[in-house]
Design a protein around this motif. Structure first.
Motif, PDB file in Angstrom:
ATOM      1  N   LEU A 175       0.594  -0.994  -0.600  1.00 32.64           N
ATOM      2  CA  LEU A 175      -0.362   0.211   0.256  1.00 32.64           C
ATOM      3  C   LEU A 175       0.610   0.984   0.190  1.00 32.64           C
ATOM      4  O   LEU A 175       1.170   2.236  -0.835  1.00 32.64           O
ATOM      5  CB  LEU A 175      -0.835  -0.314   0.805  1.00 32.64           C
ATOM      6  CG  LEU A 175      -1.945  -1.332   0.979  1.00 32.64           C
ATOM      7  CD1 LEU A 175      -3.189  -0.953   2.233  1.00 32.64           C
ATOM      8  CD2 LEU A 175      -3.163  -1.281  -0.072  1.00 32.64           C
ATOM      9  N   ASP A 176       2.271   1.101   0.931  1.00 33.59           N
ATOM     10  CA  ASP A 176       3.181   2.487   0.628  1.00 33.59           C
ATOM     11  C   ASP A 176       3.909   1.749   0.623  1.00 33.59           C
ATOM     12  O   ASP A 176       4.542   0.943   1.348  1.00 33.59           O
ATOM     13  CB  ASP A 176       2.888   2.689   1.994  1.00 33.59           C
ATOM     14  CG  ASP A 176       1.947   3.744   2.269  1.00 33.59           C
ATOM     15  OD1 ASP A 176       1.799   4.884   1.906  1.00 33.59           O
ATOM     16  OD2 ASP A 176       0.872   2.749   3.156  1.00 33.59           O
ATOM     17  N   LEU A 177       5.014   2.418  -0.411  1.00 34.82           N
ATOM     18  CA  LEU A 177       6.425   1.425  -0.757  1.00 34.82           C
ATOM     19  C   LEU A 177       7.368   3.117  -1.708  1.00 34.82           C
ATOM     20  O   LEU A 177       6.703   4.115  -2.417  1.00 34.82           O
ATOM     21  CB  LEU A 177       6.431   0.530  -1.953  1.00 34.82           C
ATOM     22  CG  LEU A 177       7.530   0.130  -2.318  1.00 34.82           C
ATOM     23  CD1 LEU A 177       8.599  -1.008  -0.665  1.00 34.82           C
ATOM     24  CD2 LEU A 177       7.522  -0.868  -3.291  1.00 34.82           C
ATOM     25  N   GLY A 178       8.229   3.096  -0.489  1.00 39.18           N
ATOM     26  CA  GLY A 178       9.385   3.960  -1.423  1.00 39.18           C
ATOM     27  C   GLY A 178       9.243   5.253  -0.975  1.00 39.18           C
ATOM     28  O   GLY A 178      10.607   5.887  -1.437  1.00 39.18           O
ATOM     29  N   GLY A 179       8.194   5.516   0.531  1.00 42.46           N
ATOM     30  CA  GLY A 179       8.653   6.617   1.194  1.00 42.46           C
ATOM     31  C   GLY A 179       8.940   6.781   2.421  1.00 42.46           C
ATOM     32  O   GLY A 179       9.805   5.613   2.626  1.00 42.46           O
TER      33      GLY A 179
END
Length: 203
Positions: free
Chosen positions: A126-130
């Motif tokens: 759902l969230d990746l790279g932050g």
């Protein structure tokens, strides 16, 4: 309950590994997509199915940032194994060997050996790279009943129903054979029939 959030240090390490393609290199390849039935071996079966989320994923629910993260858009990693087991903790790298990589709402066509296998669970970023990594997990406990001689098998559409916290409240198997068979015939021709053997709950 499997944790959905990881520490920043683990996030940076995991993100770097994934974006370098280490997922396949470290744990073995996913079940390979098939474009032609002629490429199947004598002891292999084409497995056809689909993954859906109810209600559907909104565009703003998946936040992918950075080079290469677009490869994970709407992608669910289905953990599959020839031997059934219950995942009681967050999946480790080895659990991803033999996975099915499915795009939400689209049929997958993957190569498998011609014997039963089990869906142990699933994962989607759902969230990746932050600053943090956030993942959604999906329950398993499903059996694909393949058998020797099967060349192409439709296992159904798995619908994962969720609440506002992205917790899965139930999973249902939907029989969408007619529409899927039409796509199968267009893609592979009519010489080989698509046999229906829907996923079933493990007893």
């Amino acid at each position: 309950m499997i944790p959905r959030r990881l520490t920043l240090a683990r996030v940076r390490l995991a993100t770097s590994l994934l974006l370098l393609g280490a997922l396949s290199a470290c744990v073995g390849a996913a079940r390979e997509p098939v474009d032609s039935l002629s490429g199947l071996g004598g002891d292999e079966t084409l497995v056809v199915g689909r993954i859906e989320i109810v209600p559907p994923l909104r565009k703003d629910e998946q936040k992918l940032k950075g080079l290469g993260t677009g490869n994970f858009e709407n992608k669910v990693f289905l953990l599959a194994d020839d031997h059934y087991r219950v995942l009681t903790e967050e999946p480790v790298m080895a659990d991803y060997a033999g996975r099915i990589e499915a795009i939400l709402g689209k049929n997958f066509f993957v190569r498998s050996n011609s014997k039963p296998f089990f869906i142990l669970g699933g994962m989607m970023y759902l969230d990746l790279g932050g600053r943090e990594m956030n993942r959604a997990y999906f329950p398993g406990g499903l059996k694909a009943s393949l058998k020797p001689g099967d060349k192409a098998v439709y296992v159904g559409a798995v619908q994962y129903h969720r609440n506002e916290f992205f917790e899965i409240t139930k999973a249902t198997i939907v029989d969408d054979y007619d529409r899927t068979n039409a796509e199968f015939k267009k893609k592979f021709g009519t010489k080989t029939p698509l046999h229906k053997a829907l996923l079933t709950p493990v007893k």
